[in-house]
Design a protein around this motif. Structure first.
Motif, short mmCIF file in Angstrom:
data_model
loop_
_atom_site.label_atom_id
_atom_site.label_comp_id
_atom_site.label_asym_id
_atom_site.label_seq_id
_atom_site.Cartn_x
_atom_site.Cartn_y
_atom_site.Cartn_z
N PRO A 35 0.80 -1.23 0.00
CA PRO A 35 0.00 0.00 0.00
C PRO A 35 0.84 1.29 0.00
O PRO A 35 0.43 2.30 -0.56
N ALA A 36 2.02 1.26 0.60
CA ALA A 36 2.87 2.45 0.63
C ALA A 36 3.33 2.86 -0.77
O ALA A 36 3.59 4.04 -1.02
N ASP A 37 3.44 1.91 -1.68
CA ASP A 37 3.91 2.20 -3.05
C ASP A 37 2.77 2.30 -4.06
O ASP A 37 3.00 2.71 -5.20
N GLU A 38 1.59 1.93 -3.64
CA GLU A 38 0.45 1.83 -4.56
C GLU A 38 0.16 3.13 -5.31
O GLU A 38 0.05 3.13 -6.54
N ALA A 39 0.07 4.25 -4.62
CA ALA A 39 -0.29 5.52 -5.27
C ALA A 39 0.76 5.94 -6.29
O ALA A 39 0.43 6.35 -7.41
N GLY A 40 2.02 5.84 -5.93
CA GLY A 40 3.08 6.20 -6.87
C GLY A 40 3.10 5.31 -8.09
O GLY A 40 3.30 5.78 -9.22
N LEU A 41 2.88 4.01 -7.89
CA LEU A 41 2.85 3.08 -9.01
C LEU A 41 1.64 3.34 -9.91
O LEU A 41 1.73 3.21 -11.14
N GLN A 42 0.52 3.70 -9.31
CA GLN A 42 -0.66 4.02 -10.12
C GLN A 42 -0.40 5.25 -10.99
O GLN A 42 -0.87 5.32 -12.13
N GLN A 43 0.38 6.20 -10.47
CA GLN A 43 0.75 7.37 -11.29
C GLN A 43 1.63 6.95 -12.47
O GLN A 43 1.46 7.46 -13.58
N VAL A 44 2.56 6.06 -12.22
CA VAL A 44 3.42 5.57 -13.30
C VAL A 44 2.58 4.84 -14.35
O VAL A 44 2.75 5.06 -15.56
N VAL A 45 1.64 4.01 -13.90
CA VAL A 45 0.76 3.28 -14.82
C VAL A 45 -0.09 4.27 -15.63
O VAL A 45 -0.24 4.11 -16.85
#
Length: 179
Positions: A35-45
């Motif tokens: 969950p800590a990386d989820e938002a950043g990864l969603q931005q990359v996606v």
């Protein structure tokens, strides 16, 4: 017995990876990660999508003994998302699957995706996918033409040198002859 809809998983997916959960998470938002990386990864996606890349990212918490299981995980995810480019990350490894990009491009992206930071790794991967390939074909053509021209020029100089040398030899022979 396996039915027609039952996926066959590759033989080497780490036991601590729950593929059912991964597939559900990826189907929901394109990312399966802490969950800590989820938002950043969603931005990359989302950024990749804007560039025409259907990216799915899976992050697992521990390194397998070798990187092969990451490619196996990517292959399983790709079975549910056949048009997607799938990136699977562990702390030290990366694995991919894609129908849109060749293996050389994917592996170049994998090399840049081994930062230990999943968000930065995923962004590096996408950046590499968008990097133009070196124009090897053009370079090969230029070099081939250059070698051909050098060979022709060399041969022309040889013929010219021989034709200049031949009359001189004949003149030397004629002057040496008794009169």
């Amino acid at each position: 017995m396996l039915g027609p809809q039952t996926p066959v998983f590759p033989a080497y997916i780490p036991a601590d990876v729950d593929m059912d959960a991964v597939l559900i998470e990826v189907a929901a938002d394109g990312v399966s990660a802490d969950p800590a990386d989820e938002a950043g990864l969603q931005q990359v996606v989302a950024g990749a999508r804007e560039q025409g890349i259907d990216l799915k990212v899976v992050v697992i918490d521990s390194n397998p003994p070798i990187d092969t299981p990451l490619r196996d995980i990517a292959t399983v995810v790709a079975q549910s998302h056949p048009d997607a480019t799938v990136l699977v990350l562990s702390p030290s490894f990366a694995g991919t699957h894609s129908q849109a990009f060749d293996r050389v491009t994917l592996e170049a992206g994998e090399d840049l995706a081994k930062t230990g930071n999943p968000v930065q790794s995923a962004q590096n991967f996408v950046d590499q996918l968008n990097t133009p390939d070196f124009p090897w074909t053009g370079l090969t053509i230029v070099l081939t033409v250059g070698v051909l021209l050098a060979a022709v020029a060399t041969r022309m100089l040889q013929v010219r040198a021989k034709s200049v040398e031949t009359p001189k030899s004949q003149a030397d022979t004629a002057s040496a002859a008794p009169h």
